[in-house]
Design an enzyme around this catalytic site. Sequence first.
Site, PDB file in Angstrom:
ATOM      1  N   GLY A 142      62.746   6.414  53.729  1.00  0.00           N
ATOM      2  CA  GLY A 142      62.056   5.150  53.996  1.00  0.00           C
ATOM      3  C   GLY A 142      62.715   4.227  55.002  1.00  0.00           C
ATOM      4  N   GLU A 147      68.264   0.142  53.281  1.00  0.00           N
ATOM      5  CA  GLU A 147      67.155   0.622  52.449  1.00  0.00           C
ATOM      6  C   GLU A 147      65.852  -0.040  52.881  1.00  0.00           C
ATOM      7  OE1 GLU A 147      65.888   2.866  50.839  1.00  0.00           O
ATOM      8  OE2 GLU A 147      66.466   2.770  48.722  1.00  0.00           O
ATOM      9  N   ASP A 148      64.735   0.695  52.742  1.00  0.00           N
ATOM     10  CA  ASP A 148      63.435   0.108  53.082  1.00  0.00           C
ATOM     11  C   ASP A 148      63.061  -1.011  52.122  1.00  0.00           C
ATOM     12  OD1 ASP A 148      63.101   1.861  50.940  1.00  0.00           O
ATOM     13  OD2 ASP A 148      61.334   2.879  51.751  1.00  0.00           O
ATOM     14  N   ASP A 203      63.734  -2.205  44.834  1.00  0.00           N
ATOM     15  CA  ASP A 203      62.708  -2.390  43.808  1.00  0.00           C
ATOM     16  C   ASP A 203      63.395  -2.549  42.447  1.00  0.00           C
ATOM     17  OD1 ASP A 203      60.072  -2.420  42.796  1.00  0.00           O
ATOM     18  OD2 ASP A 203      60.049  -0.266  42.497  1.00  0.00           O
ATOM     19  N   PHE A 255      52.058  -2.934  46.095  1.00  0.00           N
ATOM     20  CA  PHE A 255      52.654  -1.717  46.638  1.00  0.00           C
ATOM     21  C   PHE A 255      52.500  -1.732  48.158  1.00  0.00           C
ATOM     22  CE2 PHE A 255      53.344   2.672  47.648  1.00  0.00           C
ATOM     23  CZ  PHE A 255      54.391   2.987  46.801  1.00  0.00           C
ATOM     24  N   ASP A 307      56.143   4.589  52.337  1.00  0.00           N
ATOM     25  CA  ASP A 307      55.032   5.515  52.154  1.00  0.00           C
ATOM     26  C   ASP A 307      54.311   5.332  50.836  1.00  0.00           C
ATOM     27  OD1 ASP A 307      57.285   6.616  50.587  1.00  0.00           O
ATOM     28  OD2 ASP A 307      55.898   8.265  50.226  1.00  0.00           O
TER      29      ASP A 307
HETATM   30  P1  IMP Z   1      64.480   1.637  43.221  1.00  0.00           P
HETATM   31  O1  IMP Z   1      64.991   0.334  43.753  1.00  0.00           O
HETATM   32  O2  IMP Z   1      65.547   2.579  42.768  1.00  0.00           O
HETATM   33  O3  IMP Z   1      63.403   1.435  42.179  1.00  0.00           O
HETATM   34  O4  IMP Z   1      63.770   2.489  44.349  1.00  0.00           O
HETATM   35  C1  IMP Z   1      63.438   1.997  45.567  1.00  0.00           C
HETATM   36  C2  IMP Z   1      62.590   3.069  46.234  1.00  0.00           C
HETATM   37  O5  IMP Z   1      61.304   3.136  45.615  1.00  0.00           O
HETATM   38  C3  IMP Z   1      62.328   2.702  47.675  1.00  0.00           C
HETATM   39  O6  IMP Z   1      63.319   3.228  48.521  1.00  0.00           O
HETATM   40  C4  IMP Z   1      60.976   3.328  47.917  1.00  0.00           C
HETATM   41  O7  IMP Z   1      61.108   4.676  48.270  1.00  0.00           O
HETATM   42  C5  IMP Z   1      60.275   3.243  46.582  1.00  0.00           C
HETATM   43  N1  IMP Z   1      59.417   2.036  46.512  1.00  0.00           N
HETATM   44  C6  IMP Z   1      59.541   0.986  45.673  1.00  0.00           C
HETATM   45  N2  IMP Z   1      58.577   0.056  45.875  1.00  0.00           N
HETATM   46  C7  IMP Z   1      57.812   0.539  46.898  1.00  0.00           C
HETATM   47  C8  IMP Z   1      56.649   0.028  47.594  1.00  0.00           C
HETATM   48  O8  IMP Z   1      56.108  -1.067  47.348  1.00  0.00           O
HETATM   49  N3  IMP Z   1      56.162   0.822  48.576  1.00  0.00           N
HETATM   50  C9  IMP Z   1      56.703   2.021  48.915  1.00  0.00           C
HETATM   51  N4  IMP Z   1      57.799   2.531  48.301  1.00  0.00           N
HETATM   52  C10 IMP Z   1      58.335   1.802  47.287  1.00  0.00           C
HETATM   53 MG    MG Z   2      63.026   5.021  49.889  1.00  0.00          MG
END
Ligand code: IMP
Ligand code: MG
Length: 174
Positions: free
Chosen positions: A44, A98-99, A102, A151, A158
């Site tokens: 991402g 990071e993109d 979350d 989202f 993606d």
């Molecule tokens: P987390 O912080 O471990 O839950 O994971 C973050 C990852 O979840 C990101 O790098 C994305 O790949 C994916 N992700 C979380 N929210 C979104 C969203 O709104 N759109 C697209 N990907 C998301």
């Molecule tokens: Mg990602």
Amino acid sequence: MTENGSIKAIISKEEIQAAVERMGKRLTEDYAGKNLLVLGVMKGSFIFMADLVRSIRLPIKLDFIHAKSYEGTESTGVVDVKMDAELDVKGKQVLLVEDILDTGKTLSVLKKTMLSRGAEDVKIVAFLDKTARRLVDISADYSCFTIEDGFLVGYGLDYNEDYRNLDYIGELIL
Ligand code: IMP
Ligand code: MG
């Protein structure tokens, strides 16, 4: 589902460019004279990473890592590394790119992993920060935009591997 019918534009290409340029300036100041290794989290971050490193006016090294955290093992720092970084992080100031931040699970594990490998310092720059969804105790040291919910796709993000190449950030309306 057509792209235009299902995606609501929320951050324009111009707003993205301005925010990334501002972030580059800030990082250029904060990392002046330091041993910076910019580490992009696949997949991402790839577009943000490409724009960000060109706006950091310092000598840097860069690398990528593709990792997924195992459920329930965050505290041990175990990650399922799909593709590991090539460069040694020992003694480096690591900046994880990071993109979107979350729940925070992935970056929490990656940060611990980099510290256990001997990184001198590990900071996080997230293009988007969904603060309200955090499940683990981690925050972005730097973020371009804070997002309430929804989202989001585009600029690397993606939905089932679609929409990564949009040059703006849109909200997916299902
Ligand atoms: P987390 O912080 O471990 O839950 O994971 C973050 C990852 O979840 C990101 O790098 C994305 O790949 C994916 N992700 C979380 N929210 C979104 C969203 O709104 N759109 C697209 N990907 C998301
Ligand atoms: Mg990602």
